[in-house]
Design a protein around this motif. Structure first.
Motif, PDB file in Angstrom:
ATOM      1  N   THR A  90      -0.987  13.924 -10.936  1.00  0.00           N
ATOM      2  CA  THR A  90      -0.320  12.820 -10.260  1.00  0.00           C
ATOM      3  C   THR A  90      -0.979  11.513 -10.692  1.00  0.00           C
ATOM      4  OG1 THR A  90       0.322  11.982  -8.092  1.00  0.00           O
ATOM      5  CG2 THR A  90      -1.809  13.020  -8.207  1.00  0.00           C
TER       6      THR A  90
ATOM      7  N   ARG B 145       0.827  -1.213   0.000  1.00  0.00           N
ATOM      8  CA  ARG B 145       0.000   0.000   0.000  1.00  0.00           C
ATOM      9  C   ARG B 145       0.862   1.264   0.000  1.00  0.00           C
ATOM     10  NH1 ARG B 145      -5.201   0.744  -1.135  1.00  0.00           N
ATOM     11  NH2 ARG B 145      -5.127   2.580   0.184  1.00  0.00           N
TER      12      ARG B 145
ATOM     13  N   SER C  47       3.130   7.923  -5.944  1.00  0.00           N
ATOM     14  CA  SER C  47       2.186   8.928  -6.423  1.00  0.00           C
ATOM     15  C   SER C  47       2.592  10.315  -5.931  1.00  0.00           C
ATOM     16  CB  SER C  47       0.778   8.564  -5.929  1.00  0.00           C
ATOM     17  OG  SER C  47      -0.138   9.553  -6.271  1.00  0.00           O
ATOM     18  N   MET C  48       2.962  10.397  -4.641  1.00  0.00           N
ATOM     19  CA  MET C  48       3.339  11.699  -4.070  1.00  0.00           C
ATOM     20  C   MET C  48       4.589  12.273  -4.728  1.00  0.00           C
ATOM     21  SD  MET C  48       2.479  11.315  -0.035  1.00  0.00           S
ATOM     22  CE  MET C  48       3.682  10.110   0.298  1.00  0.00           C
TER      23      MET C  48
ATOM     24  N   LEU D 101      -2.920   8.086 -10.507  1.00  0.00           N
ATOM     25  CA  LEU D 101      -3.931   7.635  -9.549  1.00  0.00           C
ATOM     26  C   LEU D 101      -3.445   6.353  -8.864  1.00  0.00           C
ATOM     27  CD1 LEU D 101      -7.212   8.162 -11.603  1.00  0.00           C
ATOM     28  CD2 LEU D 101      -6.005   9.764 -10.135  1.00  0.00           C
ATOM     29  N   LEU D 102      -3.756   6.250  -7.576  1.00  0.00           N
ATOM     30  CA  LEU D 102      -3.374   5.054  -6.812  1.00  0.00           C
ATOM     31  C   LEU D 102      -3.912   3.793  -7.474  1.00  0.00           C
ATOM     32  CD1 LEU D 102      -4.005   6.114  -3.119  1.00  0.00           C
ATOM     33  CD2 LEU D 102      -1.817   5.661  -4.196  1.00  0.00           C
ATOM     34  N   SER D 103      -5.179   3.879  -7.894  1.00  0.00           N
ATOM     35  CA  SER D 103      -5.813   2.697  -8.472  1.00  0.00           C
ATOM     36  C   SER D 103      -5.123   2.248  -9.756  1.00  0.00           C
ATOM     37  CB  SER D 103      -7.287   2.995  -8.756  1.00  0.00           C
ATOM     38  OG  SER D 103      -7.404   4.182  -9.516  1.00  0.00           O
ATOM     39  N   GLN D 104      -4.431   3.191 -10.424  1.00  0.00           N
ATOM     40  CA  GLN D 104      -3.725   2.820 -11.649  1.00  0.00           C
ATOM     41  C   GLN D 104      -2.331   2.271 -11.363  1.00  0.00           C
ATOM     42  OE1 GLN D 104      -3.901   6.617 -13.631  1.00  0.00           O
ATOM     43  NE2 GLN D 104      -5.673   6.020 -14.868  1.00  0.00           N
TER      44      GLN D 104
ATOM     45  N   PHE E  39       1.501   4.875  -2.688  1.00  0.00           N
ATOM     46  CA  PHE E  39       1.275   6.194  -2.087  1.00  0.00           C
ATOM     47  C   PHE E  39       2.495   7.089  -2.308  1.00  0.00           C
ATOM     48  CE2 PHE E  39      -2.492   5.346   0.628  1.00  0.00           C
ATOM     49  CZ  PHE E  39      -3.055   6.608   0.595  1.00  0.00           C
ATOM     50  N   LEU E  40       3.676   6.556  -1.943  1.00  0.00           N
ATOM     51  CA  LEU E  40       4.901   7.360  -2.058  1.00  0.00           C
ATOM     52  C   LEU E  40       5.214   7.654  -3.522  1.00  0.00           C
ATOM     53  CD1 LEU E  40       7.213   5.749   0.655  1.00  0.00           C
ATOM     54  CD2 LEU E  40       5.956   7.889   0.782  1.00  0.00           C
TER      55      LEU E  40
END
Lengths: 421, 96
Positions: A350, A333, A340-341, A352-355, A337-338
């Motif tokens: 940015t 997880r 993406s950020m 997407l997390l889901s991608q 996140f990192l």
């Protein structure tokens, strides 16, 4: 007076991405190597043989400590609002840890005590650097008493583990300890339940609600859990060093109570979550957390000789069942996140997390990892090298799937940066 | 005109002024600020703009905002405060 440049107020900036991700990538490499060593050396997997120690330390130092260092260097400053003051020391910790783990575990496989002591010393230096960075970041932080309380316990445990590990490493070369068993047990308890366990439980009070979009757990319950865990740890370590069984039992029971209270408080906030569909990713995290008390029960079984090889099973469930399962779940997880950020473009876009999350690889890893934990655990109890070997093969495939997850993430981030998709 | 709608330890202080909705999440325990902001964005009457008063830059909020089609930028603030302006962007902007 208003601050005109808004970034001046945005303290606790992110570290350069190469710092956390170099730790994560190397942890994935040592993860593969640990299963390879266990697979190739499975005939010696009964008890604490040198190859078994090598595989265990590839996980504890190479995967768990490596991931914990990368994650805490990045996440703790964000949480405490205090930036890392020595990025160079982060990089030095990395190189010392890589060299130390490689030398220490390689020497254990080839039964070279002098080099093992040198490797252990390098790893100890790396962890000392990590403890300095942790303590420097925690000094003066007054809010977030639960998470920082756990982090303080972890940092102090780490310093003590350093001393004990250093003595044990020197003893490998010079053999001056008459009875190293007590120190090995205390070192193991403090490393797993003090350093790693406290860090994992402290971060879980922030990360789990954050992943589920749930409120922070009850501070009162979390404080009770911290108190039980810390007191239990103290009892267990003193009990191990002085060979006082009632103290070890009390430590184990307090540890189970602490984990149960924390688990209960996390479950309570999970039910209030904003993200209704959490998908697959919580399964490894909950599974890992549930194995913590199970590991202690195995330890208590070993104290009362309830079944053969309960002590080795205690070690295995603690390392691979509890901490490794939990940490890999968190890593699956936290890496997106990192990533993406760190991938925000000049236009404020940015990925997407889901991608970014390749769920198929994560599922494959979890299924194979769980098979490995059970099969190797059973093999250690019934002393079956075949079960250990089969389990190690499953673990190796799982580790490769986990690396494929990381690689796919890297490819997707690169594609986003290149093509914007 | 300023009307305080909510002020508690989980959701922070929420009010509406002439320039739109504001939420002050300073002093909340992580991850309560993030949850409070995202919960607010799900409210039907929040509109297309929200000003967040924070005590740290909420790095972990950004991917969640992007997922929901919201954009953000840091704006000038008092010392010790991190102020963000969020606005509902074109959701497809992230997929372009």
């Amino acid at each position: 007076m208003m601050i005109v440049d808004p970034s001046q107020n945005a303290k606790g900036r992110l570290l350069p991405p190469d710092i956390p991700f170099r730790f994560f990538a190397t942890a994935l490499f040592f993860h593969i190597l640990a299963w390879v060593v266990l697979f190739l050396q499975s005939k010696d997997a009964g008890g604490l043989s040198w190859p078994m120690l090598s595989a265990l330390h590839l996980i504890t130092l190479g995967v768990l400590a490596m991931t914990a260092a990368g994650a805490s260097f990045q996440l703790l400053p964000v949480a405490t609002k205090r930036g890392v003051r020595a990025e160079g020391l982060c990089r030095l910790v990395y190189w010392l840890l890589v060299a130390g783990v490689a030398l220490f575990t390689g020497s254990l496989v080839h039964e070279l005590p002098g080099l093992a002591a040198l490797g252990g010393g390098l790893a100890a230096l790396a962890l000392f650097g990590m403890a300095i960075l942790l303590i420097d970041n925690l000094m003066g932080v007054e809010d977030m008493p639960v998470a920082t309380g756990h982090a303080w316990a972890a940092a102090l445990s780490l310093l003590t583990v350093e001393v004990m590990g250093g003595i044990l490493a020197l003893n490998l070369a010079f053999g001056f300890l008459e009875n190293r068993g007590n120190l090995v047990l205390a070192h193991g308890i403090l490393a797993l339940f003090g350093f790693m366990g406290m860090l994992a439980q402290g971060f879980s009070t922030i990360l789990l609600p954050m992943f589920a979009l749930a409120p922070a757990p009850s501070e009162k319950l979390a404080r009770i859990a911290l108190f039980c865990n810390a007191l239990g740890l103290l009892c267990a370590v003193v009990g191990a060093l002085l060979e006082v069984r009632p103290l070890l039992v009390a430590g184990g029971l307090l540890g189970i109570l602490g984990m149960a209270v924390l688990g209960w408080s996390l479950l309570a906030v999970y039910k209030k979550r904003l993200r209704k569909r959490t998908g697959f990713f919580f399964l490894p995290i909950w599974t890992g957390l549930a194995m913590g008390p199970l590991a202690i029960l195995c330890g208590l079984a070993a104290l009362f000789d309830l079944f053969a090889n309960a002590g080795v099973l205690f070690l295995w469930v603690s390392v691979a069942g509890w901490l490794l399962t939990f940490l890999m779940g968190v890593l699956q997880r936290i890496m997106p996140f990192l990533a993406s950020m760190h991938s925000v473009t000049a236009m404020g876009r940015t990925p997407l997390l889901s991608q970014l999350m390749a769920e198929g690889w994560a599922k494959a890893h979890f299924a194979l990892h769980l098979t490995a934990v059970i099969s190797v655990g059973a093999g250690l109890v019934v002393e079956s090298p075949l079960a250990v070997r089969l389990g190690a093969a499953a673990g190796l495939l799982g580790a490769l799937a986990m690396s494929a997850y990381g690689l796919e993430l890297f490819k997707r981030v690169r594609r986003f940066k290149r093509d914007g998709i | 005109m300023m009307a305080c709608v909510k002020d508690n330890s989980e959701d922070g202080k929420v009010w509406r002024s002439q320039d739109g909705w504001h939420v002050d999440v300073r002093g909340l325990q992580p991850p309560n600020p993030m949850v409070a902001i995202l919960r607010l964005l799900e409210m039907p009457d929040i509109g297309q703009r929200l000003v967040v008063h924070h005590d740290r830059e909420p790095f972990f909020l950004y991917p969640e905002l992007a997922e929901r089609g919201w954009r953000w930028r840091l704006v000038p603030a008092e010392p010790g405060e991190v102020r963000l302006e969020l606005w509902l962007g074109d959701a497809s902007a992230n997929q372009e």
